[in-house]
Design a protein around this motif. Structure first.
Motif, short mmCIF file in Angstrom:
data_model
loop_
_atom_site.label_atom_id
_atom_site.label_comp_id
_atom_site.label_asym_id
_atom_site.label_seq_id
_atom_site.Cartn_x
_atom_site.Cartn_y
_atom_site.Cartn_z
N THR A 3 3.56 -69.05 5.94
CA THR A 3 2.66 -70.52 5.45
C THR A 3 2.39 -71.31 6.27
N GLY A 4 3.54 -71.50 7.27
CA GLY A 4 2.89 -72.40 8.59
C GLY A 4 3.04 -73.89 8.02
N LEU A 5 3.16 -74.33 7.36
CA LEU A 5 2.89 -75.54 6.38
C LEU A 5 4.36 -76.69 6.99
N ILE A 6 5.60 -75.75 7.23
CA ILE A 6 6.76 -76.81 7.41
C ILE A 6 6.49 -76.20 8.77
N LYS A 7 7.13 -76.87 9.68
CA LYS A 7 7.32 -76.55 11.22
C LYS A 7 8.39 -75.82 11.69
N HIS A 8 9.97 -76.11 10.82
CA HIS A 8 11.17 -76.29 11.27
C HIS A 8 11.84 -75.51 9.82
N VAL A 9 11.56 -73.82 9.60
CA VAL A 9 11.95 -73.40 8.64
C VAL A 9 13.21 -72.91 9.21
N PRO A 10 14.42 -73.28 8.48
CA PRO A 10 15.94 -72.28 8.92
C PRO A 10 15.66 -71.23 8.69
N LYS A 11 17.16 -70.26 9.12
CA LYS A 11 17.00 -69.39 9.17
C LYS A 11 18.02 -68.76 7.55
N PHE A 12 17.91 -68.02 6.59
CA PHE A 12 18.57 -67.97 5.71
C PHE A 12 18.73 -66.42 5.45
N VAL A 13 20.74 -66.24 5.79
CA VAL A 13 20.89 -64.91 5.68
C VAL A 13 20.05 -63.54 6.30
N PRO A 14 19.43 -63.83 7.75
CA PRO A 14 18.71 -63.45 8.17
C PRO A 14 18.83 -61.81 8.20
N ALA A 15 19.66 -61.40 8.60
CA ALA A 15 20.86 -59.86 8.41
C ALA A 15 20.97 -59.68 6.45
N GLY A 16 20.21 -60.64 5.92
CA GLY A 16 19.95 -59.57 4.03
C GLY A 16 21.77 -59.46 3.61
N GLN A 17 21.66 -58.63 2.82
CA GLN A 17 22.53 -58.52 2.04
C GLN A 17 23.30 -57.39 1.41
N SER A 18 24.75 -57.59 1.16
CA SER A 18 24.94 -55.53 1.19
C SER A 18 25.75 -55.56 0.16
N THR A 19 26.29 -54.37 -0.34
CA THR A 19 27.24 -54.23 -1.39
C THR A 19 27.95 -53.15 -1.17
N GLN A 20 28.55 -52.94 -1.62
CA GLN A 20 30.01 -52.18 -1.58
C GLN A 20 30.65 -52.04 -3.09
N MET A 21 30.92 -49.67 -3.31
CA MET A 21 31.34 -49.25 -3.94
C MET A 21 32.41 -48.19 -3.33
N VAL A 22 33.48 -48.32 -4.48
CA VAL A 22 34.91 -47.65 -4.49
C VAL A 22 34.61 -46.66 -5.25
N ILE A 23 34.77 -45.41 -4.58
CA ILE A 23 34.65 -44.13 -4.63
C ILE A 23 35.60 -43.39 -5.01
N GLY A 24 35.93 -42.47 -6.60
CA GLY A 24 37.04 -41.26 -6.18
C GLY A 24 38.38 -42.21 -7.21
N ALA A 25 37.58 -43.74 -7.87
CA ALA A 25 38.46 -44.00 -8.75
C ALA A 25 38.65 -44.53 -9.31
N THR A 26 37.35 -43.87 -10.41
CA THR A 26 36.43 -43.64 -11.37
C THR A 26 35.55 -42.27 -11.61
N PRO A 27 35.11 -42.07 -12.67
CA PRO A 27 34.64 -40.36 -13.16
C PRO A 27 33.29 -40.55 -12.54
N GLU A 28 32.96 -41.11 -12.13
CA GLU A 28 31.40 -41.16 -12.55
C GLU A 28 30.98 -40.61 -11.93
N THR A 29 30.17 -39.33 -11.67
CA THR A 29 28.91 -38.04 -10.81
C THR A 29 28.93 -38.57 -9.32
N ASP A 30 28.28 -37.74 -8.49
CA ASP A 30 27.27 -38.51 -7.64
C ASP A 30 25.76 -38.62 -8.30
N MET A 31 25.27 -38.66 -9.13
CA MET A 31 23.94 -38.70 -9.39
C MET A 31 24.62 -40.00 -9.63
N GLU A 32 25.22 -40.48 -10.84
CA GLU A 32 25.77 -41.52 -11.06
C GLU A 32 26.21 -43.03 -9.48
#
Length: 419
Positions: free
Chosen positions: A207-236
């Motif tokens: 919008t440009g209404l705020i002159k200095h907008v601070p950076k907020f998590v500029p590289a975004g978010q991620s997550t992690q799953m443990v695979i093979g400890a429980t019986p989920e299928t690849d589809m799940e």
């Protein structure tokens, strides 16, 4: 380095190695305050998109934890050495390692001691002190503590380049089996809250209404799953990943093959090998979804709930959909060219550009970088002979594997991402 600090570092760096969600991209933090360090586009002994190998200090603040998750080395019932850094010790270690050119950034996680806010507040103090007092401009990846208050999350997002929180298990049922004190709702709330604020900060900047907008998590978010400890299928697993990509605009979902660390009757037997091949196939599927235009339902569905182990998911899809081939390389659109086995994103882009100047022949495709021995079964080009359709998918699969000189197909234990 004092002996006690060195001992803590050995314990807490070793405990942190099980968290794989530490690569980064997309941060644009600049050294514009005469400080120390510059954030780069990828951190933590990983390869960036342009091929550079980069590193970070990857540690836990503490491996003390109030939870008893069966799959975690830091579970409270596990008989291991425990340690905890102070805020100042982490700051001093980070700056010391950076000045010696050992690292380019920091990946900081923690077990949960006392409660979520108590732990998150200390993580926040570390990153805040690095940015404001040490004027450190290197990359910081901060793990979010489930259950931490929104106020702490917002403030942390002003100093961290990337934030992440582990989903742990692909499904709620799997999580309840191994970590009954946790839930996916505890993950969804902070992911949604951070994403909402990322969007808000971006909108304010536009919008440009705020002159200095601070950076907020500029590289975004991620997550992690443990695979093979429980019986989920690849589809799940991949349907769950797809949900989080779409609902929370995640940069990455990481798939960590389960490594046995202690005996528990609910877990796979000690001594089993981590499912590294399965882990790699899941990453390949993830890549196809994010960069090749595939919908998850095309790759995995009730009729095909598991990924093939002997061939990659793109070739597997092509063999199940032979009615869409051969593809005329000189007329097909970019989306369809991307779906041809043996053609990657860069090769597809080069094909689109090169064919503007004339019909492409097989020798030109090879110069462009197409894996022609595989692609030739699925394409037509200017000098293609009459294509003799293979009698069936199994025959064609065996032919491709037999013709291939790639370790990717012949020794699947040592796979690389190759399309």
């Amino acid at each position: 380095m004092y002996d006690r600090i060195r001992e803590k570092l050995n314990i807490l760096a070793d405990a942190a190695k099980y968290d794989v969600s530490c690569a980064s991209s997309g941060s644009t933090r600049k050294n514009d305050n005469n400080g120390i360090g510059n954030s780069s586009s990828g951190i933590c002994h990983s390869y960036t998109e342009d091929g550079r190998c980069v590193s970070l200090l990857k540690i836990l603040l503490t491996n003390h934890c109030i939870y008893d998750c069966a799959f975690c080395v830091s579970r409270k019932s596990n008989d291991i050495k425990r340690a905890a850094f102070t805020v100042d010790e982490v700051v001093e270690l980070t700056m010391s390692f950076y000045r010696r050119n050992y690292i380019e950034g920091l990946f900081l996680s923690s077990g949960i001691f006392k409660n979520a806010d108590f732990t998150m507040e200390r993580l926040l103090r570390i990153v805040k002190k690095l940015r404001l007092e040490e004027r450190f401009n290197g990359y910081i990846h901060l793990k979010t503590i489930p259950g931490a208050s929104p106020e702490l999350l917002i403030e942390a997002g002003l100093y961290a380049d990337r934030m992440s929180i582990n989903l742990e298990m692909p499904t709620e049922a799997g999580l309840k089996l191994l970590a009954p004190d946790k839930s996916h709702e505890e993950v969804k709330k902070p992911l949604g809250f951070i994403q909402q604020n990322i969007t808000q900060f971006k909108d304010e900047k536009k919008t440009g209404l705020i002159k200095h907008v601070p950076k907020f998590v500029p590289a975004g978010q991620s997550t992690q799953m443990v695979i093979g400890a429980t019986p989920e299928t690849d589809m799940e697993i991949m349907y769950s990943a797809n949900e989080y990509y779409k609902n929370y605009s995640l940069k990455r979902v990481y798939y960590s093959g389960y490594i046995p660390i202690s005996y528990d009757s609910r877990m796979p037997a000690i001594g089993t090998q981590p499912p590294l091949l399965r882990e790699n196939r899941l990453y390949q599927t993830d890549w196809l979804m994010r960069f090749y235009g595939f919908e998850v339902q095309e790759l995995l569905n009730p009729a095909n709930p598991h990924l093939d182990t002997d061939i990659d998911p793109k070739l597997s899809w092509a063999l199940r959909n032979l009615d869409q081939f051969p593809v005329d390389i000189n007329n097909a659109d970019y989306r369809m060219i991307l779906r041809i086995p043996g053609i990657g994103v860069r090769s597809a882009q080069k094909i689109i550009q090169a064919r503007k100047f004339g019909k492409l022949r097989s020798d030109q495709l090879q110069k462009i970088g197409v894996a022609y021995n595989r692609a030739k079964h699925f394409i037509k080009c200017a000098d293609s002979p009459y294509l003799l359709r293979e009698p069936d998918a199994p025959h064609l699969k065996n032919l491709i594997v037999a013709e291939s000189s790639s370790k990717y197909l012949k020794t699947p234990q040592n796979q690389l991402l190759l399309f």
